[in-house]
Design an enzyme around this catalytic site. Structure first.
Site, PDB file in Angstrom:
ATOM      1  N   HIS A  72      -1.238  10.095 -43.519  1.00 17.16           N
ATOM      2  CA  HIS A  72       0.053  10.729 -43.788  1.00 17.16           C
ATOM      3  C   HIS A  72       1.056   9.696 -44.276  1.00 17.16           C
ATOM      4  O   HIS A  72       1.298   8.693 -43.619  1.00 17.16           O
ATOM      5  CB  HIS A  72       0.586  11.413 -42.514  1.00 17.16           C
ATOM      6  CG  HIS A  72      -0.073  12.732 -42.232  1.00 17.16           C
ATOM      7  ND1 HIS A  72       0.537  13.734 -41.507  1.00 17.16           N
ATOM      8  CD2 HIS A  72      -1.277  13.224 -42.614  1.00 17.16           C
ATOM      9  CE1 HIS A  72      -0.269  14.780 -41.455  1.00 17.16           C
ATOM     10  NE2 HIS A  72      -1.371  14.494 -42.105  1.00 17.16           N
ATOM     11  N   PRO A 293       5.868  11.935 -25.409  1.00 19.04           N
ATOM     12  CA  PRO A 293       5.045  11.924 -26.620  1.00 19.04           C
ATOM     13  C   PRO A 293       5.804  12.054 -27.948  1.00 19.04           C
ATOM     14  O   PRO A 293       5.190  11.983 -29.009  1.00 19.04           O
ATOM     15  CB  PRO A 293       4.098  13.114 -26.416  1.00 19.04           C
ATOM     16  CG  PRO A 293       4.730  13.965 -25.382  1.00 19.04           C
ATOM     17  CD  PRO A 293       5.594  13.106 -24.543  1.00 19.04           C
TER      18      PRO A 293
HETATM   19  P1  RFL Z   1      -6.291   7.961 -20.042  1.00 19.39           P
HETATM   20  O1  RFL Z   1      -6.617   8.611 -21.350  1.00 19.39           O
HETATM   21  O2  RFL Z   1      -5.497   8.719 -19.065  1.00 19.39           O
HETATM   22  O3  RFL Z   1      -7.696   7.554 -19.392  1.00 19.39           O
HETATM   23  C1  RFL Z   1      -7.794   7.103 -18.068  1.00 19.39           C
HETATM   24  C2  RFL Z   1      -9.192   7.407 -17.558  1.00 19.39           C
HETATM   25  O4  RFL Z   1      -9.340   6.904 -16.231  1.00 19.39           O
HETATM   26  C3  RFL Z   1      -9.997   7.869 -15.429  1.00 19.39           C
HETATM   27  N1  RFL Z   1      -9.652   7.638 -14.013  1.00 19.39           N
HETATM   28  C4  RFL Z   1     -10.480   7.040 -13.134  1.00 19.39           C
HETATM   29  N2  RFL Z   1     -11.716   6.546 -13.250  1.00 19.39           N
HETATM   30  C5  RFL Z   1     -12.284   5.997 -12.146  1.00 19.39           C
HETATM   31  N3  RFL Z   1     -11.670   5.946 -10.924  1.00 19.39           N
HETATM   32  C6  RFL Z   1     -10.415   6.439 -10.766  1.00 19.39           C
HETATM   33  N4  RFL Z   1      -9.817   6.389  -9.576  1.00 19.39           N
HETATM   34  C7  RFL Z   1      -9.757   7.013 -11.894  1.00 19.39           C
HETATM   35  N5  RFL Z   1      -8.556   7.574 -12.093  1.00 19.39           N
HETATM   36  C8  RFL Z   1      -8.503   7.949 -13.375  1.00 19.39           C
HETATM   37  C9  RFL Z   1      -9.507   9.192 -15.967  1.00 19.39           C
HETATM   38  O5  RFL Z   1     -10.374  10.272 -15.639  1.00 19.39           O
HETATM   39  C10 RFL Z   1      -9.471   8.890 -17.468  1.00 19.39           C
HETATM   40  O6  RFL Z   1     -10.685   9.203 -18.095  1.00 19.39           O
HETATM   41  O7  RFL Z   1      -5.569   6.550 -20.258  1.00 19.39           O
HETATM   42  P2  RFL Z   1      -5.708   5.471 -21.450  1.00 19.39           P
HETATM   43  O8  RFL Z   1      -7.159   5.184 -21.737  1.00 19.39           O
HETATM   44  O9  RFL Z   1      -4.807   4.364 -21.107  1.00 19.39           O
HETATM   45  O10 RFL Z   1      -5.190   6.223 -22.765  1.00 19.39           O
HETATM   46  C11 RFL Z   1      -3.826   6.594 -22.890  1.00 19.39           C
HETATM   47  C12 RFL Z   1      -3.697   7.851 -23.769  1.00 19.39           C
HETATM   48  O11 RFL Z   1      -4.589   8.835 -23.288  1.00 19.39           O
HETATM   49  C13 RFL Z   1      -2.264   8.398 -23.797  1.00 19.39           C
HETATM   50  O12 RFL Z   1      -1.334   7.356 -23.872  1.00 19.39           O
HETATM   51  C14 RFL Z   1      -2.015   9.330 -25.004  1.00 19.39           C
HETATM   52  O13 RFL Z   1      -2.797  10.496 -24.911  1.00 19.39           O
HETATM   53  C15 RFL Z   1      -0.531   9.731 -25.087  1.00 19.39           C
HETATM   54  N6  RFL Z   1      -0.243  10.682 -26.158  1.00 19.39           N
HETATM   55  C16 RFL Z   1      -0.082  10.270 -27.472  1.00 19.39           C
HETATM   56  N7  RFL Z   1      -0.235   8.978 -27.809  1.00 19.39           N
HETATM   57  C17 RFL Z   1      -0.152   8.589 -29.120  1.00 19.39           C
HETATM   58  O14 RFL Z   1      -0.263   7.379 -29.396  1.00 19.39           O
HETATM   59  N8  RFL Z   1       0.076   9.467 -30.147  1.00 19.39           N
HETATM   60  C18 RFL Z   1       0.225  10.790 -29.905  1.00 19.39           C
HETATM   61  O15 RFL Z   1       0.359  11.563 -30.860  1.00 19.39           O
HETATM   62  C19 RFL Z   1       0.190  11.239 -28.524  1.00 19.39           C
HETATM   63  N9  RFL Z   1       0.330  12.536 -28.229  1.00 19.39           N
HETATM   64  C20 RFL Z   1      -0.122  12.051 -25.870  1.00 19.39           C
HETATM   65  C21 RFL Z   1       0.178  12.955 -26.941  1.00 19.39           C
HETATM   66  C22 RFL Z   1      -0.289  12.516 -24.579  1.00 19.39           C
HETATM   67  C23 RFL Z   1      -0.150  13.865 -24.336  1.00 19.39           C
HETATM   68  N10 RFL Z   1      -0.376  14.278 -23.002  1.00 19.39           N
HETATM   69  C24 RFL Z   1      -1.262  15.323 -22.630  1.00 19.39           C
HETATM   70  C25 RFL Z   1       0.099  13.448 -21.935  1.00 19.39           C
HETATM   71  C26 RFL Z   1       0.335  14.300 -26.709  1.00 19.39           C
HETATM   72  C27 RFL Z   1       0.201  14.765 -25.396  1.00 19.39           C
HETATM   73  C28 RFL Z   1       0.414  16.225 -25.172  1.00 19.39           C
HETATM   74  C1  PHB Z   2      -0.213  15.544 -31.852  1.00 22.97           C
HETATM   75  O1  PHB Z   2      -0.728  15.738 -32.961  1.00 22.97           O
HETATM   76  O2  PHB Z   2      -0.756  15.905 -30.802  1.00 22.97           O
HETATM   77  C2  PHB Z   2       1.084  14.834 -31.790  1.00 22.97           C
HETATM   78  C3  PHB Z   2       1.729  14.467 -32.959  1.00 22.97           C
HETATM   79  C4  PHB Z   2       2.948  13.796 -32.900  1.00 22.97           C
HETATM   80  C5  PHB Z   2       3.512  13.521 -31.678  1.00 22.97           C
HETATM   81  C6  PHB Z   2       2.872  13.888 -30.496  1.00 22.97           C
HETATM   82  C7  PHB Z   2       1.654  14.559 -30.551  1.00 22.97           C
HETATM   83  O3  PHB Z   2       4.708  12.888 -31.616  1.00 22.97           O
END
Ligand code: RFL
Ligand code: PHB
Length: 391
Positions: A72, A293
């Site tokens: 993008h 987010p």
């Molecule tokens: P995760 O993905 O939470 O993974 C952690 C893992 O650890 C496991 N775990 C354990 N395992 C063993 N023993 C335990 N006691 C444990 N406790 C937990 C869990 O089951 C899991 O598998 O962390 P990680 O790897 O640091 O990754 C971080 C990302 O997942 C997170 O920052 C992003 O998803 C945030 N986020 C976004 N980030 C972006 O850069 N761009 C985006 O567009 C974006 N959109 C979003 C998002 C997060 C969202 N939500 C649901 C919070 C949109 C949403 C809606």
């Molecule tokens: C997404 O595609 O899930 C998304 C895109 C932009 C954001 C957060 C989430 O800022």
């Protein structure tokens, strides 16, 4: 069992770190609490900075991303129905972002682990950390009713916000900073074609809305809602109607509706824990920090931590240099606080705050007006959105 690095958590942070270490002949094991289907089914981030894309390539896990990811050049801001484009490529002198789902990244990285033959231990229960202040920390866990122990040199705490690793740092040492927002995002995934070629961030009197996508046929959409919102009160039709109103402009007519494949509510918070290192334990990703987010920074920050940790571990094993490990927390936190600032700012700019005064509303409008009319302000947004340079 003995390994060099015990990694807790098989989210993007843990999988990426493990894969990079493997390619450098550093032995690691990943312990994950959930099963593989659950981990691969979670719908989360979608926007990757170039630095994240580069790291995925370095991990030799980028083939599907290159094939299916969407580059993008810009994003759109919709203010009460009128669209304004932020030309990321032009404003930053050539930088873009990649739209590619975290779900796909997780699957791609798991596949590389299958090939490595040194996989992830899924369903690893009751993980506990021991002797982290010594040179031989240990991790204990249960699997299939049996207790296991891993003796290692380092532990990477990649277990997300609710994990055990951060909680293993003693209270007087760990300092936390937190801001909880008085709203959440209700997200849906649907098999409907994108309403726009680019992501649309919409400010509306009824609340924020976001249009995003996963492919040319799958849309990902969000609306601002209450933190305690009951999903039962949001049948698909009501969500589509609300999106039509909030996205406004030509999106209103072009929005194709369809049954949601996934529906969830995400609370919004800003959170930082420091230091990110205690003894032989290093926190990375959501285990150490959470951003709202709106700036699309969570996964990108997690990848940035992994990059610093991987470089520091290779310096230790290749050159017996522990300097980069000693500087780990400090190096990561500089970028983290800048991403926190940007995510807080995007969130404040575009959401309805229930307790906002008339003064606050006028300031928010003036900020948007200034942004739309000023190349300097748009450049600031663009350079943060595509990802600040690494030092
Ligand atoms: P995760 O993905 O939470 O993974 C952690 C893992 O650890 C496991 N775990 C354990 N395992 C063993 N023993 C335990 N006691 C444990 N406790 C937990 C869990 O089951 C899991 O598998 O962390 P990680 O790897 O640091 O990754 C971080 C990302 O997942 C997170 O920052 C992003 O998803 C945030 N986020 C976004 N980030 C972006 O850069 N761009 C985006 O567009 C974006 N959109 C979003 C998002 C997060 C969202 N939500 C649901 C919070 C949109 C949403 C809606
Ligand atoms: C997404 O595609 O899930 C998304 C895109 C932009 C954001 C957060 C989430 O800022």
């Amino acid at each position: 069992m003995r390994t060099q690095v015990a990694i807790i958590g098989a989210g993007p942070s843990g999988l990426l770190l493990s894969r990079l270490l493997h390619l450098s002949d550093i032995d690691a094991i990943v312990l994950e609490r959930r099963d593989r289907a659950y981990v691969e089914g979670r719908i989360r981030a979608g926007v990757l900075e170039q630095g994240t894309v580069d790291l995925i390539h370095q991990a030799q896990a980028g083939a599907n991303m290159d094939r299916n990811g969407l580059v993008h050049d810009g994003i759109e801001l919709s203010v009460d129905g009128t669209r304004h484009r932020i030309d990321l490529r032009e404003l930053t002198g050539g930088s873009t972002v990649m739209v590619y789902g975290q779900t796909e990244i997780t699957k791609d990285l798991n596949r590389t682990h299958d090939e490595m033959g040194r996989g992830v231990v899924f369903d690893a229960l009751d993980v506990s950390l021991h002797d982290i202040e010594t040179d031989t920390p240990r991790v204990r866990y249960h699997k299939d009713g049996q207790q296991h122990e891993v003796v290692c040199d380092f532990i990477a705490g990649c277990d997300g916000f609710h994990g055990v690793c951060r909680k293993s740092i003693p209270d007087p040492i760990l300092k936390t900073y937190e801001k909880v927002y008085p709203f959440a995002w209700l997200g849906i995934l649907a098999n409907t074609p994108p309403v726009s070629d680019e992501i649309v961030y919409a400010r509306h009197d009824r609340g924020f809305a976001l249009f995003s996508m996963r492919s040319k046929t799958v849309s990902r959409l969000y609306i601002q809602c209450r933190p305690d919102e009951d999903l039962e009160e949001w049948p698909d039709d009501r969500i589509w109607e609300e999106l039509q109103i909030r996205l406004g402009g030509d999106c209103t007519n072009r929005l194709e509706t369809g049954p949601s494949l996934e529906k969830s509510v995400t609370p919004m918070r800003s959170f930082v824990a420091e230091p990110m290192r205690h003894g032989r334990l290093f926190l990375a990703g959501d285990a150490a920090h959470i951003v709202p987010p709106t700036g699309a920074k969570g996964l990108n920050l997690a990848a940035a931590d992994v990059r610093v940790l991987y470089d520091a571990l290779t310096a230790f094993y290749r050159s017996a240099d522990s300097g980069p490990l000693d500087r780990y927390s400090q190096s990561c936190l500089k970028r983290i606080w800048k991403a926190q600032r940007f995510s807080w700012w995007m969130t404040s700019l575009l959401h309805n705050f229930p307790d906002a005064s008339a003064f606050d509303l006028n300031i928010q409008r003036a900020e948007l007006d200034y942004l739309i009319g000023s190349r300097a302000a748009k450049t600031t947004l663009a350079e943060n959105y595509v990802g600040l340079p690494f030092e």
